[in-house]
Design an enzyme around this catalytic site. Structure first.
Site, PDB file in Angstrom:
ATOM      1  N   CYS A 193      -6.216   3.385  20.593  1.00 57.71           N
ATOM      2  CA  CYS A 193      -6.096   2.126  21.354  1.00 57.71           C
ATOM      3  C   CYS A 193      -4.772   1.411  21.109  1.00 57.71           C
ATOM      4  O   CYS A 193      -4.496   0.398  21.743  1.00 57.71           O
ATOM      5  CB  CYS A 193      -7.272   1.203  21.049  1.00 57.71           C
ATOM      6  SG  CYS A 193      -7.134   0.382  19.457  1.00 57.71           S
ATOM      7  N   ASN A 244     -17.376   7.011 -22.061  1.00 56.80           N
ATOM      8  CA  ASN A 244     -16.364   5.953 -22.044  1.00 56.80           C
ATOM      9  C   ASN A 244     -15.814   5.815 -23.459  1.00 56.80           C
ATOM     10  O   ASN A 244     -16.606   5.758 -24.411  1.00 56.80           O
ATOM     11  CB  ASN A 244     -17.008   4.627 -21.577  1.00 56.80           C
ATOM     12  CG  ASN A 244     -15.980   3.606 -21.141  1.00 56.80           C
ATOM     13  OD1 ASN A 244     -15.018   3.346 -21.863  1.00 56.80           O
ATOM     14  ND2 ASN A 244     -16.171   3.036 -19.968  1.00 56.80           N
ATOM     15  N   TYR A 264       0.830  -1.212   0.000  1.00 55.78           N
ATOM     16  CA  TYR A 264       0.000   0.000   0.000  1.00 55.78           C
ATOM     17  C   TYR A 264       0.865   1.263   0.000  1.00 55.78           C
ATOM     18  O   TYR A 264       0.507   2.274  -0.623  1.00 55.78           O
ATOM     19  CB  TYR A 264      -1.006  -0.015   1.168  1.00 55.78           C
ATOM     20  CG  TYR A 264      -2.247  -0.787   0.783  1.00 55.78           C
ATOM     21  CD1 TYR A 264      -3.216  -0.217  -0.022  1.00 55.78           C
ATOM     22  CD2 TYR A 264      -2.391  -2.111   1.171  1.00 55.78           C
ATOM     23  CE1 TYR A 264      -4.322  -0.937  -0.431  1.00 55.78           C
ATOM     24  CE2 TYR A 264      -3.504  -2.841   0.776  1.00 55.78           C
ATOM     25  CZ  TYR A 264      -4.465  -2.248  -0.035  1.00 55.78           C
ATOM     26  OH  TYR A 264      -5.554  -2.963  -0.452  1.00 55.78           O
ATOM     27  N   ASP A 300      -8.481   6.348  -5.153  1.00 60.23           N
ATOM     28  CA  ASP A 300      -7.349   7.285  -5.279  1.00 60.23           C
ATOM     29  C   ASP A 300      -7.587   8.625  -4.579  1.00 60.23           C
ATOM     30  O   ASP A 300      -6.659   9.438  -4.468  1.00 60.23           O
ATOM     31  CB  ASP A 300      -6.996   7.522  -6.763  1.00 60.23           C
ATOM     32  CG  ASP A 300      -8.197   7.970  -7.601  1.00 60.23           C
ATOM     33  OD1 ASP A 300      -9.034   8.744  -7.102  1.00 60.23           O
ATOM     34  OD2 ASP A 300      -8.261   7.536  -8.771  1.00 60.23           O
ATOM     35  N   HIS A 309     -15.538   1.974  -2.391  1.00 61.92           N
ATOM     36  CA  HIS A 309     -14.467   1.022  -2.088  1.00 61.92           C
ATOM     37  C   HIS A 309     -13.429   1.605  -1.134  1.00 61.92           C
ATOM     38  O   HIS A 309     -12.350   1.047  -0.989  1.00 61.92           O
ATOM     39  CB  HIS A 309     -13.792   0.558  -3.395  1.00 61.92           C
ATOM     40  CG  HIS A 309     -14.714  -0.209  -4.301  1.00 61.92           C
ATOM     41  ND1 HIS A 309     -14.461  -0.443  -5.636  1.00 61.92           N
ATOM     42  CD2 HIS A 309     -15.912  -0.804  -4.053  1.00 61.92           C
ATOM     43  CE1 HIS A 309     -15.461  -1.137  -6.160  1.00 61.92           C
ATOM     44  NE2 HIS A 309     -16.351  -1.361  -5.227  1.00 61.92           N
ATOM     45  N   CYS A 318     -10.461  -0.947  17.214  1.00 62.52           N
ATOM     46  CA  CYS A 318     -11.583  -0.126  17.682  1.00 62.52           C
ATOM     47  C   CYS A 318     -12.230   0.563  16.474  1.00 62.52           C
ATOM     48  O   CYS A 318     -11.950   0.215  15.334  1.00 62.52           O
ATOM     49  CB  CYS A 318     -11.121   0.882  18.748  1.00 62.52           C
ATOM     50  SG  CYS A 318     -10.142   2.260  18.108  1.00 62.52           S
ATOM     51  N   ARG A 359       1.783   1.709  -3.546  1.00 63.11           N
ATOM     52  CA  ARG A 359       0.645   2.207  -4.346  1.00 63.11           C
ATOM     53  C   ARG A 359       0.407   3.691  -4.070  1.00 63.11           C
ATOM     54  O   ARG A 359       0.163   4.481  -4.977  1.00 63.11           O
ATOM     55  CB  ARG A 359      -0.625   1.406  -4.035  1.00 63.11           C
ATOM     56  CG  ARG A 359      -0.563   0.006  -4.601  1.00 63.11           C
ATOM     57  CD  ARG A 359      -1.858  -0.739  -4.388  1.00 63.11           C
ATOM     58  NE  ARG A 359      -2.975  -0.145  -5.118  1.00 63.11           N
ATOM     59  CZ  ARG A 359      -4.247  -0.395  -4.853  1.00 63.11           C
ATOM     60  NH1 ARG A 359      -4.567  -1.209  -3.864  1.00 63.11           N
ATOM     61  NH2 ARG A 359      -5.202   0.167  -5.552  1.00 63.11           N
ATOM     62  N   ALA A 374     -12.805  11.044 -20.442  1.00 61.14           N
ATOM     63  CA  ALA A 374     -13.497  11.806 -19.400  1.00 61.14           C
ATOM     64  C   ALA A 374     -13.017  13.258 -19.344  1.00 61.14           C
ATOM     65  O   ALA A 374     -13.839  14.186 -19.281  1.00 61.14           O
ATOM     66  CB  ALA A 374     -13.283  11.135 -18.047  1.00 61.14           C
TER      67      ALA A 374
HETATM   68  P1  OAD Z   1     -12.026  -0.924 -15.029  1.00 58.76           P
HETATM   69  O1  OAD Z   1     -10.523  -0.930 -15.145  1.00 58.76           O
HETATM   70  O2  OAD Z   1     -12.728  -2.248 -15.001  1.00 58.76           O
HETATM   71  O3  OAD Z   1     -12.653  -0.067 -16.214  1.00 58.76           O
HETATM   72  C1  OAD Z   1     -12.144   1.185 -16.573  1.00 58.76           C
HETATM   73  C2  OAD Z   1     -13.034   1.765 -17.652  1.00 58.76           C
HETATM   74  O4  OAD Z   1     -12.563   3.064 -17.959  1.00 58.76           O
HETATM   75  C3  OAD Z   1     -13.061   0.974 -18.960  1.00 58.76           C
HETATM   76  O5  OAD Z   1     -14.410   0.792 -19.378  1.00 58.76           O
HETATM   77  C4  OAD Z   1     -12.316   1.899 -19.947  1.00 58.76           C
HETATM   78  O6  OAD Z   1     -12.830   1.779 -21.286  1.00 58.76           O
HETATM   79  C5  OAD Z   1     -12.612   3.254 -19.366  1.00 58.76           C
HETATM   80  N1  OAD Z   1     -11.623   4.302 -19.685  1.00 58.76           N
HETATM   81  C6  OAD Z   1     -10.308   4.178 -19.961  1.00 58.76           C
HETATM   82  N2  OAD Z   1      -9.742   5.383 -20.168  1.00 58.76           N
HETATM   83  C7  OAD Z   1     -10.737   6.304 -20.006  1.00 58.76           C
HETATM   84  C8  OAD Z   1     -10.800   7.730 -20.076  1.00 58.76           C
HETATM   85  N3  OAD Z   1      -9.708   8.461 -20.356  1.00 58.76           N
HETATM   86  N4  OAD Z   1     -11.988   8.337 -19.848  1.00 58.76           N
HETATM   87  C9  OAD Z   1     -13.106   7.599 -19.573  1.00 58.76           C
HETATM   88  N5  OAD Z   1     -13.098   6.250 -19.490  1.00 58.76           N
HETATM   89  C10 OAD Z   1     -11.939   5.611 -19.704  1.00 58.76           C
HETATM   90  O7  OAD Z   1     -12.346  -0.058 -13.737  1.00 58.76           O
HETATM   91  P2  OAD Z   1     -13.624   0.036 -12.851  1.00 58.76           P
HETATM   92  O8  OAD Z   1     -14.857  -0.108 -13.671  1.00 58.76           O
HETATM   93  O9  OAD Z   1     -13.466   1.250 -12.025  1.00 58.76           O
HETATM   94  O10 OAD Z   1     -12.577  -2.708  -7.096  1.00 58.76           O
HETATM   95  O11 OAD Z   1     -13.450  -1.232 -11.904  1.00 58.76           O
HETATM   96  C11 OAD Z   1     -14.349  -1.418 -10.856  1.00 58.76           C
HETATM   97  C12 OAD Z   1     -13.672  -2.087  -9.672  1.00 58.76           C
HETATM   98  O12 OAD Z   1     -13.020  -3.291 -10.083  1.00 58.76           O
HETATM   99  C13 OAD Z   1     -12.559  -1.274  -9.033  1.00 58.76           C
HETATM  100  O13 OAD Z   1     -13.017  -0.295  -8.153  1.00 58.76           O
HETATM  101  C14 OAD Z   1     -11.813  -2.352  -8.271  1.00 58.76           C
HETATM  102  C15 OAD Z   1     -11.839  -3.492  -9.278  1.00 58.76           C
HETATM  103  O14 OAD Z   1     -11.936  -4.759  -8.720  1.00 58.76           O
HETATM  104  C16 OAD Z   1     -11.942  -2.777  -5.888  1.00 58.76           C
HETATM  105  O15 OAD Z   1     -10.771  -2.502  -5.749  1.00 58.76           O
HETATM  106  C17 OAD Z   1     -12.814  -3.194  -4.738  1.00 58.76           C
END
Ligand code: OAD
Length: 263
Positions: free
Chosen positions: A170, A233, A66, A103, A135, A146, A69, A251
């Protein structure tokens, strides 16, 4: 009418909007992906380290990961999409941001534009521009012993178990305040997100592949209650066919044009 004007018209006309974001919104800030080549660390897969069992077995190793990261993400800045959403949620009643990202960039954006409220208090004024973090957040900790929770941005010393961060109340070990594999999402946050989704006229979905539940059910909750989905997207996702408008765009380029006063 271009799709961007169509989407903007729907957002302008909506009484309430829930914004669901995922990793894609932070791609334009240079945040490394979880599973891509930049996300690998010492040959471990995230599924081996981001678990309660891994932390119980070797908290030093998990904290070391971590710390690494955090060091990759700390220099990343909110991009125009985070900033435009924070300003929008701060000035327009009925707009709330729900994120799957850990993040902390939505929260930083809210602070940067003065939309986090004077104290960040847990009321409508205090939290207008701050997101519901489904998340958790890499820069927050919670106690393993605690109920203590807090922000934590200091560098992690993972040289020994004794040096790891400890609870100021604690003395037990602190852990990152994120949801690990095999853990439930924070109940109160999930309920609030679904309640907002059920009431929203539009769910604006930005940068998520929309496959990981329960977050993926948020746009569906808006649609089931008669609302619309607007998607940003660069790729087609499982949501695209259900969206009233789906913009194939990054985005940082599209979101400010959708929600800023001068577009
Ligand atoms: P993903 O990595 O699964 O998807 C990212 C999405 O962002 C994809 O659909 C891409 O096409 C899109 N993308 C890429 N570049 C982009 C840009 N510049 N502008 C807009 N979109 C863009 O990520 P999440 O959907 O966030 O969970 O994943 C969901 C969860 O899966 C995460 O939070 C994590 C993981 O397991 C935990 O850590 C609990």
């Amino acid at each position: 009418m271009t799709s961007i004007l169509d989407a903007r018209g729907r957002l302008d006309a909506a009484g309430s909007v829930v914004v669901l974001t995922g990793a894609g919104i932070s791609a334009d800030s240079g945040v490394p992906t979880f599973r891509g080549p930049d996300g690998l660390w010492k040959d471990y897969r995230p599924e081996e380290l981001a678990t309660p069992a891994a932390f119980a077995r070797d908290p030093r190793l998990v904290w070391e990961w971590y710390g690494w990261r955090r060091s990759k993400i700390a220099p990343c800045e909110p991009n125009p999409a985070h900033l435009a959403l924070a300003r929008w949620a701060g000035r327009r009643e009925g707009v709330r941001i729900v994120t799957q990202n850990v993040d902390g960039l939505h929260t930083r954006a809210a602070k940067a534009v003065g939309a986090a409220g004077p104290t960040g208090a847990d009321d409508a004024a205090g939290r207008a521009g701050t997101p519901l973090e489904l998340h958790g957040c890499l820069f927050r900790v919670r106690c393993t012993g605690c109920r203590f929770r807090g922000e934590h941005r200091e560098e992690i010393d993972a040289g020994s178990r004794e040096a790891l961060p400890r609870c100021p109340e604690c003395g037990a070990l602190l852990r990152p305040d994120v949801v690990w594999f095999g853990e439930a999402l924070p109940e109160a946050v999930v309920s609030e997100a679904f309640a907002l989704a059920g009431e929203a006229d539009v769910c604006l979905v930005v940068g998520t592949s929309a496959v990981v539940h329960p977050a993926a059910g948020i746009p569906a909750a808006t649609a089931a209650a008669g609302g619309e989905i607007v998607e940003v997207n660069p790729e087609v996702t499982p949501l695209t066919s259900r969206a009233a408008v789906s913009l194939r765009a990054r985005a940082a380029e599209a979101v400010p044009r959708l929600v800023s006063r001068q577009a």
